[in-house]
Each structure stands twice: as structure tokens, then as C-alpha cells.
Design a protein around this motif. Structure first.
Motif, short mmCIF file in Angstrom:
data_model
loop_
_atom_site.label_atom_id
_atom_site.label_comp_id
_atom_site.label_asym_id
_atom_site.label_seq_id
_atom_site.Cartn_x
_atom_site.Cartn_y
_atom_site.Cartn_z
N ASP B 385 18.54 -23.81 -5.82
CA ASP B 385 18.53 -23.82 -4.36
C ASP B 385 19.80 -24.54 -3.94
O ASP B 385 20.04 -25.66 -4.36
CB ASP B 385 17.32 -24.60 -3.83
CG ASP B 385 16.01 -24.07 -4.38
OD1 ASP B 385 15.72 -22.90 -4.16
OD2 ASP B 385 15.30 -24.84 -5.05
N MET B 428 17.03 -19.02 -0.97
CA MET B 428 17.60 -20.23 -0.40
C MET B 428 18.82 -20.61 -1.23
O MET B 428 18.80 -21.55 -2.01
CB MET B 428 16.57 -21.34 -0.38
CG MET B 428 15.51 -21.05 0.65
SD MET B 428 14.48 -22.43 0.92
CE MET B 428 13.37 -21.80 2.15
N TRP B 435 22.49 -19.45 4.86
CA TRP B 435 22.68 -20.80 4.35
C TRP B 435 24.12 -21.06 3.91
O TRP B 435 24.39 -21.84 3.03
CB TRP B 435 21.71 -21.10 3.20
CG TRP B 435 20.31 -20.67 3.49
CD1 TRP B 435 19.55 -19.86 2.72
CD2 TRP B 435 19.50 -21.03 4.60
NE1 TRP B 435 18.32 -19.67 3.29
CE2 TRP B 435 18.26 -20.37 4.46
CE3 TRP B 435 19.69 -21.81 5.75
CZ2 TRP B 435 17.23 -20.49 5.38
CZ3 TRP B 435 18.67 -21.92 6.67
CH2 TRP B 435 17.45 -21.27 6.47
N GLN B 445 21.31 -25.93 13.37
CA GLN B 445 20.17 -25.54 12.55
C GLN B 445 19.19 -26.71 12.39
O GLN B 445 17.99 -26.57 12.63
CB GLN B 445 20.67 -25.09 11.17
CG GLN B 445 19.57 -24.75 10.19
CD GLN B 445 18.99 -23.37 10.45
OE1 GLN B 445 19.67 -22.36 10.32
NE2 GLN B 445 17.72 -23.35 10.86
N TRP B 449 15.33 -27.27 13.84
CA TRP B 449 14.15 -27.59 13.02
C TRP B 449 13.46 -28.84 13.55
O TRP B 449 12.24 -28.93 13.55
CB TRP B 449 14.58 -27.86 11.57
CG TRP B 449 14.78 -26.60 10.77
CD1 TRP B 449 14.12 -25.42 10.92
CD2 TRP B 449 15.69 -26.44 9.69
NE1 TRP B 449 14.58 -24.52 9.99
CE2 TRP B 449 15.53 -25.10 9.21
CE3 TRP B 449 16.62 -27.26 9.05
CZ2 TRP B 449 16.27 -24.59 8.15
CZ3 TRP B 449 17.35 -26.75 7.98
CH2 TRP B 449 17.19 -25.43 7.54
N GLN B 460 8.68 -24.25 6.23
CA GLN B 460 9.18 -23.49 5.09
C GLN B 460 10.53 -23.99 4.63
O GLN B 460 11.03 -23.60 3.60
CB GLN B 460 9.31 -22.01 5.48
CG GLN B 460 7.98 -21.30 5.44
CD GLN B 460 8.04 -20.03 6.25
OE1 GLN B 460 9.09 -19.42 6.37
NE2 GLN B 460 6.91 -19.66 6.82
N ASN B 461 11.12 -24.84 5.43
CA ASN B 461 12.48 -25.25 5.13
C ASN B 461 12.62 -26.75 4.87
O ASN B 461 13.71 -27.29 4.93
CB ASN B 461 13.40 -24.83 6.27
CG ASN B 461 13.41 -23.32 6.41
OD1 ASN B 461 13.57 -22.61 5.43
ND2 ASN B 461 13.19 -22.84 7.61
N PHE B 464 15.38 -28.39 2.75
CA PHE B 464 16.73 -28.68 3.21
C PHE B 464 16.91 -30.16 3.55
O PHE B 464 18.02 -30.62 3.74
CB PHE B 464 17.09 -27.82 4.42
CG PHE B 464 17.42 -26.40 4.05
CD1 PHE B 464 18.66 -26.09 3.54
CD2 PHE B 464 16.46 -25.39 4.16
CE1 PHE B 464 18.97 -24.79 3.17
CE2 PHE B 464 16.76 -24.10 3.79
CZ PHE B 464 18.01 -23.79 3.30
#
Lengths: 202, 639
Positions: B385, B428, B435, B445, B449, B460-461, B464
């Protein structure tokens, strides 16, 4: 001595038949022996059709004894071209062939008093019995076990519900690589028999 | 008489060692004497202390487990699958079996009489050595290292093989080395050596070695003024050169060097000085070969020229992990070493990608690892990732710049995939245009979030938020960190979302303290170690450290350590979580190494009782930390 008291004349049987019968008088001190066998035939009518080949292998102590094995191919008088595609035995095939009498004698000598095992074994036994009849001797004396009946018992299926060897192989994950040769079917049936025997705790 | 059943068995046997080294006819004879056994699941073939059978066994289908008993628990030592042999003991020893062989699933076994097989063993050295090795190591694969340390109480021949075996492996060296002829001028030889970055050169006459020039010769004979720089090379070369044959083991090479007090060996066709040069072995090759050394691995990844070189590093790393686990090195230390090497591999993959593109990056950028790689918790080969942040560029340039970085990412991720890190199934990765974007886009971004957690699918992220700088310009990452911490400050909604998410997996124990196992799907009846035990701890560490403003720490154990520092009143809980996490990670790693999987699903029936107790004890902190989260973010109202 196997003497039929109800027959008026005590028939004088050939030597091989006497030897065969005498096997059943021995004390069964040894480990129970099973013989799994399969006949390839010219068809399914035991009256008119004939045996093409017999394959058989012994089982003792829940183990297939690979060396305890027989295979025999029969010379054909009756020949049904339609079934060649199925079992692949041509009338003039490469295998060494013997006459029916010789094949049956070898078979009796091999099975002795073992319990016979087969898939839909009644048919195979009937084919042998017909051949024995042509030799003018009695019927097979051995006990017999049918792998399909064992399966029915295990699953509590009604008698009418028959399963083919192929179906059972799929269910019990047995590779069917040599299907439709007598010895190949015998070996597959033997594996199936070991599995069912274990599950039924016989 | 023909025996088709025996032929069928022969056809099977001939594919597997040691039978593969026997002629067909011999195999057929062997097959005729063997017996076929059917084993139901859990049926035993032989038990510890049973008198040995007169057969040994080959698994024809299914699987048979070999286990020993310790503390009244069965410890699985090995699993034999199709073609594996077992029960060799009677070949070599008269006493009883030392292990139990039990079918792990329905199995068909070929039993081969030892008496029939013995003559073939005696007549065939390959077969003998295979059986001896299998028996000596007591696993079917003589070089299998994963069972080290478990057999000490068993008096089977046991030795710590890994280091020695490696030591006796053939050494890898440079083949077709650069050479010079005796009348070449020193100056030009030295120029060639520096341009090819080598420390020595073999001097040949008709392809046969007559001497060698090393850095040392140049230093002691030229630089001191003993000879002029214009003389021919044969004046200063060391002669004769020590020659060896191909296929030298590491140990031999080292001994020869020590004996002759040299640091270079010349490999020739037949090993004498009177044959053609085929290669050169240097001291460096020996160091590299003794590879399970983090320093060497780091160096090796920096020097890698191809993805296959990097792959080799990663494979050696697996040995290093296993070795460290066996020696009880704390998992956190292993993690940081492995993290560094993973990092070095990724860096090199990026460098190679830039080299391949051929033009330098058009803008400043930073490559970050996210998720487990970002947390440096990736001991096993799991998926990759990652993401790219590049500096803001004029708008009309944006597309070309982005295109460059996407290509870079495409190449680098491909290399990493070849090394063994699978592509992320959720894409990802930096090669996904979502990304790989500019710093402003990334700031937006993250703002999205954080301010709108519901709309922007923050759940889901969350990975990060676990990032680690890998390559490029680190200040870009610092900017992101700053943005995140400004935005989340007192953002209750964001924490509520994250908190609820952290609680979605309750401690994995049922009412009677039994394990909660997967109830369906392909992993039925196994325990989802990642989902049910590791993730709750990771999620909890993330939300708590974000709320405390902890920066630049993504590693779960380090996060708990920092939390314990900042919040002494909860320190016991945090410390317990850190310990539990380390323990669980170790479980996962061991399971993964054992099964060559990602170790996510534990088969409980294979765990010893002690391990089960350990595992259960690790679940208590999950419960405690979830209580802390519930209270802290007042989730009891929210959920």
C-alpha cells in the motif's frame, strides 16, 4: 466333503472344482481375505453375453495387496462389436488370451474361499456362474459383498436407488483413471470398498 | 503376469524422490510388493512407541500429520502430502517409532515393504543419501528449517542446520571477470578498475591467469613511488594467483583465502593455473553469502540492479525473521529491522524505476508507505500500500507531472510485485491516479475525510492515517501531518466515526471464554487473527494517538508507548495493549512462516494448550482499550 445327499448319483467333479470346494473346509484361522473383482463382458445379458476379461485383487487386514492380483483375458466366440468402444477389448487384441475354461479355473484358484467384493457384484457372479455351468460344475460358494449395497446401508437409501461406480468415485474422491478395464475397475472398487468398510465399521 | 495396478502405482511413484532416481522396471517390482491403505480422517498409521512396522509409507493422496507429544499435547511436527514419505525409522534404527502419524484428512497410503526396498537402497547411493538426510533431519525435506528447536527432547539426530548448511552451500561469484594482459600500462588498468568499480583485476596470458592486481598493489607499489605509472602491469602484479575450481563452498573459499593470506581467488575451468579463467571470488562475495545479517541485506538491496536481486534480499529476510523468532528476539526489534530492509527495498525499486524512465522527476515528490507497511508491522509478505505526494506545479504542467509520477509508480510497484509484495487488491497504490497527486490535492483529500467523514468514506481509508515516509522530499509529508493535526483538533464527529469503527470488532471471546471462529466461508472454523485481534488494537492505537496529537509515529507498539507516556493514568492499559499486540503479531508471523501464507487465519486445533491460553490472555486488553475509547469519545451516545 461336499456331498449332495439329495442327488442320486454323486457326480465325479473335475479336479479343479474339488480343489476349489476343499478350500471351504479349511479352518478360517487366517485373517479374513477379500477379493475385489470385476468382469468386462460383451453385454449385460448374462445368458447370451460372455466374459471378456476378469481383474481381481486381494485385500487383507484392510490393505490392498498389490501383489495378490490376477488378470485374465478371454478368447471370444461370441463377439459384440458395439461394446468395444466401451471397454476397448478387441477380439484380436494384443493381450494373451485364454479359453473360458482356463480363465475360470485360474479365477477359482485365485479366489479360493475369500469373500468376493464387487460393484453390483451379483451380475459378475452370475456371469461366472454361467461359465461354471458350461463347465458342468456347481455355482460359486463364496460369500459376496456389494459396494453399492454397502453404500445404501451407509446412507439408509432404499434398495431401488442404485448408484454407479462412477457416482460413488465422485462422492468418495477416487481417481477414475483406469475405468473400464477389469483390473482398473477392480482397483477402484477396492479403494471404494476400503472406505465404505471403514465407515460401516465392518 | 502384467499387473496394471502395480503399473498405476509405479506411474505415481516415479514422480517423487527417492523413487525418481530408480529405473522403471525396479519401481514396478517394488510396486508389485506394496500394499494400499486407506486412512480415515484422524485415523492413526502408527503411534509413538509402537514397534516399527515392516513397511514404510508414501502418501498417495490426502495428508498425514506427524506429531510428537509434549506436555500431553500433540505437537504437529510435519505434514506429509502427496508423494511424501514417512515411517523411515525401521530402515535405520531398531527401536520404536518416535512420532505419531495420523491422517489429517482422508488419505490413501502406499505401504512399501522395507525388505524389498533395502536392496535398491544399497545399490543406489542417491536413494540412500535422500533417505538418510530425510531421516537425519527428521522431516521429509532435509533442508526444511521451520521445525528447528522443536525436536530437542526427541533423541532423533538433530542439529541446528540453517547456519551450517548455508556455510556449505556453493558460493556465488563474478563470472567472466574483466582481465588485462601483462603488457598493459598500469595507468589504463587503474582507469578501467575505477570506471568498472572493481578492486582487482586478473592478468591473463592466453586466457590463463598469471597474476592479479588489487587496490593494495596500486597503493603499495605505485602510490609510494616504487614504480612509475607508465610501467607495464606485470611489474606490479602479485603472482602466482591462487586458483580454485568451480563449485566451491563458502567455507572452502574462506579457508583457502585464510591459508594463502589473499583476498581474491581466481576460478578456472579445472581449478589449476594452467586453464581458462572463468571467474573471480572476492572477500566481499563471502560476506554477502553469509547473508542473514541485516547490514549485509541492507547493503545488498542498495546495490541491487534488478528486481531479482531485490527478491533475493526479501527471501533472505524471511530466513532472518525465522532465525530471530527462534532466538526469541522481541518482535518489535524484528519489526524495525525488517521495516528498515523493506524500506531499503522500496527505495531501491523507486530508484530503479527512475533510472528506467531515464529522466529525473519533474518536481519534488515524496513516496509514502501506508497501512501495515507504513506502520512497519509487515513481517510477512503481505500486499503493498503506497502513495505519492508531489509539490504543487503550475496548472498547465499538472498533467505531465502527474503522468510522470504515475509511470514511476507503475514501474516501482511492478518491481515490488516481482519481489513478492502482492498488488493491493483495493488499488491503494501510488500507481492509482487517486493516490498520486499534488500536495494541495492531498491536503484537500485529508480535510475531506476529516470534516465530512460520512460522505468521504473515511472508514475505508483509515490506512492513510498510518503513513511512513520512504523516498523523496520529506517536508511534503510534514506538511500533510500538520494539516491533519490542524483539522482533527477537537473534531468530535471525526473521532466519533473513527471510534465507532474501532469498536466494530469486539474482543473475540464468547460467553464461556471460547474462541469465536469463522462460521462460514473458506476459512470456516479458523480464527481470524488479523480481523478479530490485531485490527481492533491497531484501530484503537490510531484513534487515540490522533486525538493526542502524536505525530510521526505510525507503529502500533510505539503509539501505545507514547500514549502511556502522555496519559500515565491509563498507562497499564496501553502497556498491556502493546504487549498483547507484540504477542499476536508473533503468532501471525509464525503461522505465516509455517504455512507460507499471510498468517491471517489460525487453525486452533493445531495450537498447543499453552498457546491457546496465551492467545486468550491477549484478548483482555482489547476489551479494556475499547472501554477507554467508549468513555473518551462518548461513543455510548453515538452508537
Amino acid at each position: 466333503m461336499a456331498i449332495n445327499w439329495f442327488k442320486k448319483i454323486v457326480k465325479d467333479y473335475p479336479k479343479f472344482w474339488e480343489t476349489y470346494l476343499s478350500c471351504f473346509n479349511e479352518n478360517q484361522s487366517k485373517e479374513q481375505r477379500y477379493v475385489v473383482f470385476d468382469c468386462e463382458t460383451t453385454g449385460l445379458d448374462y445368458k447370451s453375453d460372455r466374459i471378456l476379461s476378469i481383474g481381481a485383487v486381494g485385500i487383507q487386514n484392510n490393505q490392498i495387496i498389490v501383489g495378490d492380483f490376477m488378470e485374465v483375458f478371454l478368447q471370444q466366440d461370441v463377439f459384440n462389436p458395439e461394446t468395444v468402444t466401451l471397454h476397448g477389448i478387441l477380439r484380436e487384441g494384443k493381450e494373451e488370451k485364454v479359453v473360458e475354461a482356463e480363465a475360470i479355473i485360474r479365477f477359482l484358484d485365485f479366489i479360493k474361499n475369500a469373500t468376493l467384493v464387487g460393484h453390483h457384484v451379483d451380475f459378475d457372479i452370475e456371469m461366472i456362474n454361467q461359465a461354471l455351468d458350461r463347465l458342468d460344475v456347481g455355482k460359486l460358494q463364496n460369500q459376496a459383498m456389494d459396494t453399492d449395497v454397502m453404500y445404501q446401508k451407509l446412507k439408509y437409501l432404499p434398495q431401488e436407488q442404485q448408484s454407479s461406480l462412477d457416482e460413488l468415485c465422485d462422492i468418495y474422491k477416487i481417481k477414475k483413471s483406469d475405468r473400464h478395464t477389469a483390473s482398473g475397475d477392480a482397483f477402484i472398487t477396492a479403494l471404494l470398498f476400503l472406505k465404505l468398510k471403514r465407515k460401516l465399521e465392518i | 503376469m502384467k499387473n496394471p495396478i502395480a503399473e498405476r502405482i509405479t506411474d505415481f511413484l516415479k514422480h517423487y524422490p527417492p523413487f525418481s532416481s530408480l529405473p522403471y522396471e525396479s519401481l514396478l517390482e517394488i510396486a508389485k510388493t506394496c500394499q494400499v491403505i486407506y486412512l480415515e480422517k484422524n485415523q492413526t498409521l502408527f503411534k509413538i512407541n509402537d514397534a516399527t512396522h515392516s513397511f514404510f509409507y508414501v502418501v498417495a493422496s490426502g495428508a498425514v500429520g506427524l506429531s510428537v507429544t509434549s506436555d500431553s499435547d500433540d505437537v504437529l511436527i510435519d505434514k506429509c502430502d502427496e508423494g511424501d514419505i514417512l515411517g523411515l525409522r525401521p530402515f535405520f534404527a531398531k527401536n520404536n517409532y518416535l512420532m505419531t502419524a495420523k491422517a489429517r484428512e482422508e488419505s490413501i497410503i502406499y505401504a512399501i515393504p522395507i525388505e524389498t526396498f533395502k536392496p535398491y537402497v544399497a545399490a543406489n547411493p542417491d536413494v540412500l543419501s535422500f533417505l538418510l538426510e530425510s531421516f537425519a533431519s527428521n522431516t521429509r525435506n532435509p533442508y526444511d528449517k521451520s521445525h528447528k528447536g522443536k525436536l530437542i527432547s526427541e533423541n532423533v539426530i538433530y542439529n541446528d542446520q540453517s547456519s551450517e548448511i548455508q556455510y556449505y552451500q556453493p558460493i556465488k561469484y563474478t563470472s567472466n571477470p574483466i582481465t588485462a594482459s601483462p603488457n598493459d600500462i598500469v595507468k589504463f588498468v587503474a582507469q578501467t578498475m575505477s570506471s568498472s568499480k572493481i578492486g582487482s583485476m586478473i592478468i591473463h596470458e592466453n586466457r590463463k591467469p598469471i597474476g592479479i592486481v588489487t587496490d593494495k598493489d596500486l597503493r603499495s607499489k605505485i602510490a609510494t613511488g616504487l614504480y612509475s605509472i607508465d610501467v607495464t602491469i606485470d611489474k606490479i602484479m602479485s603472482s602466482p594467483v591462487i586458483t580454485v575450481a568451480d563449485n566451491l563452498s563458502i567455507a572452502e573459499a574462506q579457508i583457502i583465502m585464510l591459508k594463502n593470506n589473499v583476498s581474491h581467488l581466481c576460478v578456472t575451468k579445472d581449478g589449476s593455473t594452467d586453464s581458462e579463467i572463468t571467474g573471480i571470488i572476492t572477500e566481499h562475495d563471502i560476506v554477502v553469502a553469509q547473508a542473514n545479517n541485516p547490514g549485509v541485506l541492507l547493503k545488498q538491496s542498495k546495490r541491487a540492479q534488478r528486481s531479482s536481486d531485490l527478491k533475493e534480499v526479501r527471501e533472505k529476510l524471511a530466513d532472518l525473521i525465522q532465525h530471530s523468532l527462534d532466538k526469541n528476539v522481541p518482535i518489535n526489534h524484528i519489526g524495525s529491522i525488517v521495516g528498515e530492509i523493506n524500506l531499503a527495498i522500496t527505495k531501491r525499486a523507486i530508484e530503479l524505476a527512475i533510472e528506467k524512465i531515464g529522466t529525473p522527476p519533474p518536481a519534488q515528490f515524496a513516496w509514502i508507505n501506508i497501512g501495515s507497511q507504513g506502520r512497519k508491522e509487515q513481517l510477512l509478505l503481505t500486499d503493498q500500500d503506497n502513495a505519492i505526494i508531489f509539490e504543487d506545479v503550475p496548472e498547465d504542467n499538472y498533467d505531465t507531472v502527474k503522468k510522470y509520477f504515475l509511470e514511476l509508480a507503475e514501474k516501482a510497484t511492478k518491481t515490488l510485485n516481482k519481489v513478492g509484495y502482492d498488488f493491493c487488491p483495493n488499488e491503494m497504490m501510488a500507481s492509482n491516479s487517486l493516490w498520486c497527486k499534488s500536495i494541495s490535492d492531498w491536503q484537500n483529500q485529508f480535510k475531506g475525510w476529516i470534516i465530512n467523514p460520512a460522505d468521504k468514506n473515511v472508514l475505508q481509508n483509515t490506512i492513510f492515517f498510518d503513513y511512513d515516509f520512504v523516498y523523496g522530499n520529506e517536508s511534503l509529508v510534514d506538511t500533510i501531518t500538520k494539516t491533519i493535526h490542524e483539522e482533527i483538533n477537537d473534531n468530535q464527529l471525526f473521532f466519533a466515526y473513527l471510534g465507532a469503527d474501532a469498536l466494530k470488532n469486539p474482543p473475540p471471546l464468547g460467553f464461556f471464554r471460547q474462541f469465536l471462529v469463522e462460521s462460514d466461508g473458506e476459512h470456516k472454523d479458523t480464527f481470524d487473527l488479523k480481523g478479530r485481534a490485531l485490527m481492533p488494537l491497531i484501530d484503537a492505537a490510531r484513534i487515540l494517538s490522533l486525538s493526542k496529537g502524536i505525530k510521526n509515529t505510525a507503529n502500533t507498539i510505539s503509539r501505545y508507548a507514547k500514549l502511556a507516556e502522555l496519559e500515565p493514568q491509563n498507562a497499564p492499559v496501553y502497556e498491556a495493549c502493546a504487549d498483547a499486540f507484540a504477542e499476536l503479531l508473533k503468532f501471525r508471523t509464525e503461522e505465516g512462516l509455517k504455512n507460507e501464507s499471510d498468517g491471517r487465519y489460525l487453525n486452533l486445533s493445531e495450537l498447543s494448550k499453552l498457546d491457546k491460553v496465551k492467545l486468550k490472555n491477549d484478548f483482555q486488553p482489547i476489551n479494556d482499550i475499547q472501554e477507554v475509547i467508549k468513555n473518551k469519545f462518548q461513543l455510548t451516545y453515538f452508537t
